[in-house]
Design a protein around this motif. Sequence first.
Motif, PDB file in Angstrom:
ATOM      1  N   ARG A 198      96.008   7.378  66.665  1.00 26.75           N
ATOM      2  CA  ARG A 198      96.389   7.046  65.293  1.00 26.75           C
ATOM      3  C   ARG A 198      95.674   7.973  64.312  1.00 26.75           C
ATOM      4  N   LEU A 199      95.844   9.248  64.516  1.00 29.70           N
ATOM      5  CA  LEU A 199      95.265  10.259  63.645  1.00 29.70           C
ATOM      6  C   LEU A 199      96.363  10.761  62.701  1.00 29.70           C
ATOM      7  N   HIS A 200      96.033  10.948  61.438  1.00 35.46           N
ATOM      8  CA  HIS A 200      97.037  11.305  60.432  1.00 35.46           C
ATOM      9  C   HIS A 200      97.769  12.616  60.721  1.00 35.46           C
ATOM     10  N   ARG A 201      97.096  13.575  61.304  1.00 34.60           N
ATOM     11  CA  ARG A 201      97.722  14.882  61.569  1.00 34.60           C
ATOM     12  C   ARG A 201      98.043  15.102  63.051  1.00 34.60           C
ATOM     13  N   ARG A 218      88.412  10.003  73.462  1.00 31.14           N
ATOM     14  CA  ARG A 218      87.786   9.142  72.451  1.00 31.14           C
ATOM     15  C   ARG A 218      86.815   9.941  71.594  1.00 31.14           C
ATOM     16  N   ALA A 219      85.974  10.752  72.229  1.00 32.81           N
ATOM     17  CA  ALA A 219      85.016  11.567  71.472  1.00 32.81           C
ATOM     18  C   ALA A 219      85.741  12.552  70.558  1.00 32.81           C
ATOM     19  N   ALA A 220      86.827  13.123  71.041  1.00 26.74           N
ATOM     20  CA  ALA A 220      87.604  14.056  70.225  1.00 26.74           C
ATOM     21  C   ALA A 220      88.234  13.341  69.032  1.00 26.74           C
ATOM     22  N   GLU A 228      93.130  15.475  63.816  1.00 26.46           N
ATOM     23  CA  GLU A 228      93.977  15.902  64.924  1.00 26.46           C
ATOM     24  C   GLU A 228      93.100  16.402  66.069  1.00 26.46           C
ATOM     25  N   ILE A 229      93.633  16.260  67.271  1.00 25.85           N
ATOM     26  CA  ILE A 229      92.937  16.760  68.456  1.00 25.85           C
ATOM     27  C   ILE A 229      93.564  18.092  68.836  1.00 25.85           C
ATOM     28  N   THR A 230      92.714  19.096  68.963  1.00 23.31           N
ATOM     29  CA  THR A 230      93.165  20.436  69.347  1.00 23.31           C
ATOM     30  C   THR A 230      92.362  20.909  70.551  1.00 23.31           C
ATOM     31  N   ARG A 231      92.838  21.950  71.158  1.00 23.11           N
ATOM     32  CA  ARG A 231      92.120  22.552  72.280  1.00 23.11           C
ATOM     33  C   ARG A 231      90.735  23.018  71.842  1.00 23.11           C
ATOM     34  N   THR A 232      90.654  23.601  70.653  1.00 23.33           N
ATOM     35  CA  THR A 232      89.369  24.065  70.133  1.00 23.33           C
ATOM     36  C   THR A 232      88.396  22.910  69.969  1.00 23.33           C
ATOM     37  N   LEU A 281      98.018   7.858  76.455  1.00 20.97           N
ATOM     38  CA  LEU A 281      96.901   8.106  75.547  1.00 20.97           C
ATOM     39  C   LEU A 281      97.370   8.794  74.270  1.00 20.97           C
ATOM     40  N   ASP A 282      98.255   9.755  74.413  1.00 21.30           N
ATOM     41  CA  ASP A 282      98.787  10.502  73.283  1.00 21.30           C
ATOM     42  C   ASP A 282      99.498   9.561  72.304  1.00 21.30           C
TER      43      ASP A 282
END
Length: 94
Positions: A26-29, A58-60, A71-75, A21-22
């Motif tokens: 395709r997120l820029h950051r 997906r929601a993130a 970017e996907i973060t824990r927050t 998944l990681d």
Amino acid sequence: MLIGTGPFPCQAEWASLLATLDAALRLHRHRPGTLPQLSKYLHQRTGGMIGSLSHLVRAAALTAVMDGTEEITRTLLDGIPVDHAAQSAAHGAA
């Protein structure tokens, strides 16, 4: 006919799933390795349910695109609700 499914154990298969998944993000950051680093957290949040994990990531990702953070973060993940299957599995009801 319904096929019963169960949660993934937090072991090698789970780690492999997160890595896949990681790598697909395709997120820029996006920082490669983010999801595997959150392995235990993601397992706890989703109860090890693959569908719940997919929906959460997906929601993130959609949120990250829409809010411009890319970017996907824990927050970010903390602010996204999980589905009923994840809550049930996390509480031992699945």
